[in-house]
Design an enzyme around this catalytic site. Structure first.
Site, PDB file in Angstrom:
ATOM      1  N   THR A   1      18.240  -1.345 -28.157  1.00  0.00           N
ATOM      2  CA  THR A   1      18.454  -1.399 -26.706  1.00  0.00           C
ATOM      3  C   THR A   1      19.507  -0.375 -26.300  1.00  0.00           C
ATOM      4  O   THR A   1      20.504  -0.179 -26.993  1.00  0.00           O
ATOM      5  CB  THR A   1      18.904  -2.795 -26.248  1.00  0.00           C
ATOM      6  OG1 THR A   1      20.149  -3.129 -26.869  1.00  0.00           O
ATOM      7  CG2 THR A   1      17.867  -3.838 -26.629  1.00  0.00           C
TER       8      THR A   1
ATOM      9  N   GLY B   1      25.277  -9.842 -30.503  1.00  0.00           N
ATOM     10  CA  GLY B   1      26.117 -10.990 -30.214  1.00  0.00           C
ATOM     11  C   GLY B   1      25.413 -11.987 -29.324  1.00  0.00           C
ATOM     12  O   GLY B   1      24.184 -11.953 -29.151  1.00  0.00           O
ATOM     13  N   ASP B   2      26.182 -12.883 -28.725  1.00  0.00           N
ATOM     14  CA  ASP B   2      25.606 -13.943 -27.896  1.00  0.00           C
ATOM     15  C   ASP B   2      24.839 -13.386 -26.707  1.00  0.00           C
ATOM     16  O   ASP B   2      23.807 -13.938 -26.310  1.00  0.00           O
ATOM     17  CB  ASP B   2      26.716 -14.882 -27.413  1.00  0.00           C
ATOM     18  CG  ASP B   2      27.369 -15.630 -28.561  1.00  0.00           C
ATOM     19  OD1 ASP B   2      26.648 -16.322 -29.302  1.00  0.00           O
ATOM     20  OD2 ASP B   2      28.595 -15.518 -28.737  1.00  0.00           O
ATOM     21  N   GLY B   3      25.328 -12.285 -26.128  1.00  0.00           N
ATOM     22  CA  GLY B   3      24.635 -11.692 -24.994  1.00  0.00           C
ATOM     23  C   GLY B   3      23.259 -11.178 -25.366  1.00  0.00           C
ATOM     24  O   GLY B   3      22.288 -11.350 -24.609  1.00  0.00           O
ATOM     25  N   THR B   4      23.151 -10.548 -26.530  1.00  0.00           N
ATOM     26  CA  THR B   4      21.858 -10.040 -26.988  1.00  0.00           C
ATOM     27  C   THR B   4      20.893 -11.182 -27.279  1.00  0.00           C
ATOM     28  O   THR B   4      19.711 -11.129 -26.905  1.00  0.00           O
ATOM     29  CB  THR B   4      22.050  -9.185 -28.258  1.00  0.00           C
ATOM     30  OG1 THR B   4      22.886  -8.070 -27.946  1.00  0.00           O
ATOM     31  CG2 THR B   4      20.712  -8.679 -28.782  1.00  0.00           C
ATOM     32  N   ILE B   5      21.396 -12.222 -27.938  1.00  0.00           N
ATOM     33  CA  ILE B   5      20.541 -13.383 -28.233  1.00  0.00           C
ATOM     34  C   ILE B   5      20.034 -14.004 -26.935  1.00  0.00           C
ATOM     35  O   ILE B   5      18.858 -14.346 -26.812  1.00  0.00           O
ATOM     36  CB  ILE B   5      21.319 -14.421 -29.066  1.00  0.00           C
ATOM     37  CG1 ILE B   5      21.692 -13.830 -30.425  1.00  0.00           C
ATOM     38  CG2 ILE B   5      20.492 -15.695 -29.256  1.00  0.00           C
ATOM     39  CD1 ILE B   5      22.676 -14.673 -31.201  1.00  0.00           C
TER      40      ILE B   5
ATOM     41  N   GLU C   1      19.674 -12.507 -24.030  1.00  0.00           N
ATOM     42  CA  GLU C   1      18.730 -11.587 -23.401  1.00  0.00           C
ATOM     43  C   GLU C   1      17.336 -11.731 -23.997  1.00  0.00           C
ATOM     44  O   GLU C   1      16.331 -11.797 -23.272  1.00  0.00           O
ATOM     45  CB  GLU C   1      19.217 -10.143 -23.564  1.00  0.00           C
ATOM     46  CG  GLU C   1      18.284  -9.105 -22.956  1.00  0.00           C
ATOM     47  CD  GLU C   1      18.729  -7.673 -23.201  1.00  0.00           C
ATOM     48  OE1 GLU C   1      18.121  -6.757 -22.630  1.00  0.00           O
ATOM     49  OE2 GLU C   1      19.700  -7.473 -23.978  1.00  0.00           O
TER      50      GLU C   1
ATOM     51  N   GLU D   1      27.035 -13.198 -19.676  1.00  0.00           N
ATOM     52  CA  GLU D   1      26.594 -12.690 -18.375  1.00  0.00           C
ATOM     53  C   GLU D   1      27.276 -13.476 -17.260  1.00  0.00           C
ATOM     54  O   GLU D   1      27.080 -14.686 -17.136  1.00  0.00           O
ATOM     55  CB  GLU D   1      25.071 -12.807 -18.236  1.00  0.00           C
ATOM     56  CG  GLU D   1      24.569 -12.302 -16.886  1.00  0.00           C
ATOM     57  CD  GLU D   1      23.069 -12.518 -16.686  1.00  0.00           C
ATOM     58  OE1 GLU D   1      22.571 -12.159 -15.610  1.00  0.00           O
ATOM     59  OE2 GLU D   1      22.426 -13.067 -17.606  1.00  0.00           O
TER      60      GLU D   1
END
Length: 300
Positions: free
Chosen positions: A40, A66-70, A72, A272
């Site tokens: 990404t 990280g948590d944001g990618t998971i 997403e 987010e």
């Protein structure tokens, strides 16, 4: 020999140069596993790659980050019909990796990759906020959210998850409570909250166990409200696994929750931010299939 199903690995650009993961992918490819990799670069890439995986009937989509990618990738998967939806796998490559840590995902890259590709698929819940946003791990509001959104990137890179706590200590002069009202089935509370955690997972902010009893397949969200002035001892206890029966923390387990505030408040949804004065948060039971360790503490 039966052909092995294809796996699509979606990597956050910041972790794309991880040599241990690169070697793990080469190793499993030599064993006959078809693995495609995408990286990404800008907003929307994750959703586009998941759509590609659905189109080509990929069995597993792995979120590497990280948590944001998971979050997403999980959100993108939730946008597809259940019969088309690939299984979610996780490789922890972020700063805090709160969800992966709670779930017991291996830190060693080859073990994490093998689990993500061939581990047992388990139905897990997802949370929806205002019918527009999702989170797989936790929504946090109040002082903790201000700290996680303000912590400098260089500090996070140098110190990892503990950087949030250190930055919090540095910003104690900004400590103030948020006036709010929360209600759900057989639950109502109104007052000043220093920290609010709504957990599908158990920890956020680099290891803060705000919702230590949360399960990701019980059809409920765990609510924790920190009301005490003594926030430093509370956070210290959470970091070292202290007393979970803190009298300054109000807890509940609910399928949905509504929050209203007289002034704008920001919630952090797995990285987010979402701001407003009214929030409806509800669980979506068995929204996704995810490959998790057999000993995963988040499973009922």
């Amino acid at each position: 020999m039966d052909k092995k199903p294809t796996t699509l690995v979606i990597l956050n650009g910041k972790g794309a140069g991880n040599e241990a993961l690169r070697e793990a992918i080469f190793t499993l490819r030599k064993e006959g596993y078809p693995i495609e990799v995408r990286v990404t670069w800008e907003h929307g890439d994750g959703e586009r790659y998941v759509a590609e995986a659905v189109k080509h009937q990929v069995e597993t989509v792995i979120a590497g980050g990280g948590d944001g990618t998971i979050n997403e990738i999980a959100t993108a998967l939730a946008g597809h019909e259940a019969h088309q939806r690939p299984v979610l796998g996780i490789i922890p490559l972020g700063t805090a990796n709160d969800f992966a840590t709670s779930a017991g995902i291996p830190q060693e890259m080859e073990n994490a990759l093998r689990l993500a590709m061939v581990g047992k698929a388990t139905a897990i819940d997802l949370a929806n906020v205002n019918h527009t946003h999702y989170f797989i791990n936790m929504a946090t509001g109040g002082f903790g959210t201000r700290i996680t959104t303000e912590t400098p990137a260089r500090l996070k890179s140098a110190l990892g998850g503990v950087s949030y706590f250190i930055h919090g200590l540095m910003r104690m002069d900004t400590l103030k409570a948020d006036s709010c009202e929360l209600r759900g089935p057989d639950f109502s509370w109104q007052g000043d909250a220093l920290v609010i955690g709504i957990g599908n997972g158990r920890q956020a902010g680099g290891g803060q166990r705000l919702c230590p009893f949360a399960l990701i397949n019980d059809g409920k969200l765990d609510l924790s409200i920190v009301t005490a002035k003594e926030i430093v001892p509370t956070l210290l206890n959470s970091m070292i696994g202290g007393d979970d029966d803190n009298p300054n923390i109000i807890r509940a387990s609910l399928p949905w929750l509504e929050i209203t505030t007289p002034h704008e408040m920001t919630f952090n949804l797995d990285g987010e931010p979402l701001s407003g004065t009214s929030f409806r948060i509800e669980v979506i039971p068995k929204a996704l299939s995810c490959r998790l360790p057999p000993s995963c503490e988040l499973l009922a």
